[in-house]
Design a protein around this motif. Structure first.
Motif, short mmCIF file in Angstrom:
data_model
loop_
_atom_site.label_atom_id
_atom_site.label_comp_id
_atom_site.label_asym_id
_atom_site.label_seq_id
_atom_site.Cartn_x
_atom_site.Cartn_y
_atom_site.Cartn_z
N THR A 1 0.82 -1.21 0.00
CA THR A 1 0.00 0.00 0.00
C THR A 1 0.86 1.26 0.00
OG1 THR A 1 -1.70 -1.20 1.23
CG2 THR A 1 -1.88 1.19 1.19
N LEU A 2 0.45 2.23 -0.79
CA LEU A 2 1.06 3.56 -0.83
C LEU A 2 0.00 4.58 -0.42
CD1 LEU A 2 3.10 5.79 -1.69
CD2 LEU A 2 2.26 5.51 -4.03
N ILE A 3 0.26 5.28 0.69
CA ILE A 3 -0.61 6.38 1.13
C ILE A 3 0.08 7.68 0.76
CG2 ILE A 3 -1.76 7.48 3.08
CD1 ILE A 3 -1.82 4.84 4.51
N ASP A 4 -0.48 8.41 -0.18
CA ASP A 4 0.17 9.60 -0.72
C ASP A 4 -0.52 10.86 -0.19
OD1 ASP A 4 1.99 11.01 -2.57
OD2 ASP A 4 0.13 11.56 -3.59
N GLY A 5 0.25 11.72 0.51
CA GLY A 5 -0.26 13.03 0.90
C GLY A 5 -1.19 13.00 2.08
N ILE B 1 9.24 6.48 4.07
CA ILE B 1 8.47 7.69 4.34
C ILE B 1 9.15 8.84 3.62
CG2 ILE B 1 9.73 8.10 6.51
CD1 ILE B 1 7.12 9.32 7.62
N TYR B 2 8.35 9.73 3.02
CA TYR B 2 8.91 10.83 2.25
C TYR B 2 7.85 11.92 2.10
CZ TYR B 2 6.21 8.79 -1.58
OH TYR B 2 5.19 8.30 -2.34
N GLU B 3 8.28 13.09 1.61
CA GLU B 3 7.35 14.16 1.29
C GLU B 3 7.04 14.13 -0.20
OE1 GLU B 3 8.61 18.01 2.52
OE2 GLU B 3 8.31 17.62 4.66
N ASN B 4 5.75 14.26 -0.53
CA ASN B 4 5.41 14.29 -1.96
C ASN B 4 5.67 15.68 -2.54
OD1 ASN B 4 3.24 15.93 -1.20
ND2 ASN B 4 1.67 14.38 -1.61
N ASP B 5 5.26 15.89 -3.78
CA ASP B 5 5.57 17.15 -4.47
C ASP B 5 4.88 18.36 -3.84
OD1 ASP B 5 7.10 15.71 -6.24
OD2 ASP B 5 5.54 15.58 -7.79
N TYR B 6 3.88 18.11 -2.98
CA TYR B 6 3.16 19.21 -2.32
C TYR B 6 3.60 19.38 -0.87
CZ TYR B 6 0.23 18.62 -6.43
OH TYR B 6 -0.22 18.52 -7.73
N GLY B 7 4.66 18.69 -0.49
CA GLY B 7 5.18 18.82 0.87
C GLY B 7 4.42 18.04 1.91
N LEU B 8 3.56 17.10 1.49
CA LEU B 8 2.77 16.30 2.42
C LEU B 8 3.45 14.95 2.65
CD1 LEU B 8 -0.84 16.93 1.05
CD2 LEU B 8 0.28 18.06 2.98
N THR B 9 3.36 14.45 3.87
CA THR B 9 3.96 13.17 4.22
C THR B 9 3.27 12.03 3.48
OG1 THR B 9 4.59 13.95 6.41
CG2 THR B 9 4.45 11.57 6.11
N SER B 10 4.09 11.10 2.96
CA SER B 10 3.57 9.92 2.27
C SER B 10 4.29 8.69 2.81
CB SER B 10 3.79 10.04 0.76
OG SER B 10 3.15 11.19 0.25
N LEU B 11 3.57 7.56 2.82
CA LEU B 11 4.11 6.28 3.29
C LEU B 11 4.02 5.27 2.17
CD1 LEU B 11 2.42 6.04 6.81
CD2 LEU B 11 4.79 6.68 6.32
N LYS B 12 5.13 4.57 1.92
CA LYS B 12 5.20 3.58 0.85
C LYS B 12 5.58 2.23 1.42
CE LYS B 12 7.47 2.82 -3.62
NZ LYS B 12 8.47 3.33 -4.58
N GLY B 13 4.99 1.18 0.84
CA GLY B 13 5.34 -0.18 1.28
C GLY B 13 4.71 -0.57 2.59
N ILE B 14 3.46 -0.18 2.82
CA ILE B 14 2.74 -0.58 4.03
C ILE B 14 2.31 -2.04 3.87
CG2 ILE B 14 0.71 -0.13 5.46
CD1 ILE B 14 0.86 2.78 4.39
#
Length: 249
Positions: free
Chosen positions: A14-18, A140-153
């Motif tokens: 799962t990828l939760i973006d922004g 964990i990283y920031e997307n292009d809008y500066g919002l926290t995103s989680l990858k590989g849940i």
């Protein structure tokens, strides 16, 4: 977790973006569409209902629902859905209510602003922060809008080899509160031995914020099959727990 979008990554995880807690409109009324991720642990059959309510909690603006059956002890299940074209008529604190079999389990605030103007904050949201989510992930990283995103849940480990090691993060999303706090996590073996305890992390919140803290856990050794219990502490008080399940195939 409230997010701009949710999907699967290239590995089927799962990828939760922004991840966000505030929607700011230039003017109201307006409509918006966004995603919500929920995660469940236990056993048995459940009917889940997640509603978005207006600030007075008198009107349901949108619903995401699902039914599922957990057959293993401490089985982990997740689902996500979209709140489509939600009509926001006024600024204020809207509410996401989570129910299982009609029983209210959790409320999450969603702050809706008009042109960045202040809104009235309920007093309970100025007290202790709410743990909106606690999740294992790979990145964990920031997307292009500066919002926290989680990858590989992920939900569990399925392995034909024991012991094995893995590196991962535990991410905790804290909402609201108006003070400075400390958090730490602990991980226990299936036979309840403490295997890992993180160093406390300090953070400062305000009523409309969501802050995601994470612990990077490197080369953690899974020695046996079973449920590895992760506990989350706020100022040394346990506030939530979940399992990292290891299944021998």
């Amino acid at each position: 977790a409230i997010a701009s979008s949710i999907e699967e990554d290239e590995y089927g995880l799962t990828l939760i973006d922004g991840i966000f807690s505030i929607i700011n409109f230039d003017s109201l009324p307006q409509t918006d569409t966004f995603s919500l991720y929920s995660r469940w642990m236990g056993n048995g059959k459940y009917d889940i209902e997640i509603n978005l309510l207006n600030p007075s909690k008198e009107k349901i603006l949108g619903t995401i629902d699902d039914s599922f059956e957990l057959t293993r002890e401490n089985e982990v299940f997740y689902f996500w859905g979209n709140f489509e074209d939600i009509a926001f008529d006024e600024p204020g604190v809207y509410w996401i209510q989570v129910k299982a079999d009609g029983k209210l389990l959790k409320e999450i605030p969603l702050f809706v602003l008009e042109n960045d103007e202040d809104i009235d904050i309920p007093e309970n949201l100025t007290q202790k922060p709410i743990l909106a989510f606690t999740l294992p992930a790979l990145e964990i990283y920031e997307n292009d809008y500066g919002l926290t995103s989680l990858k590989g849940i992920y939900e569990y480990y399925a392995t034909d080899e024991l012991p094995f090691t893995d590196s991962f993060i535990i991410a905790n999303g804290w909402m609201s509160g108006e003070s400075e706090y400390n958090q730490h996590i602990e991980i226990f073996s299936p036979d309840k031995k403490l295997l890992y305890k993180s160093e406390p992390q300090s953070f400062e919140t305000n009523a409309g914020s969501i802050i995601t803290l994470f612990d990077e856990i490197s080369n953690f050794s899974f020695e046996k099959e079973g449920d590895y219990l992760v506990k989350v502490f706020l100022d040394d008080e346990e506030v939530n727990s979940f399992v990292l399940k290891v299944i021998k195939e």
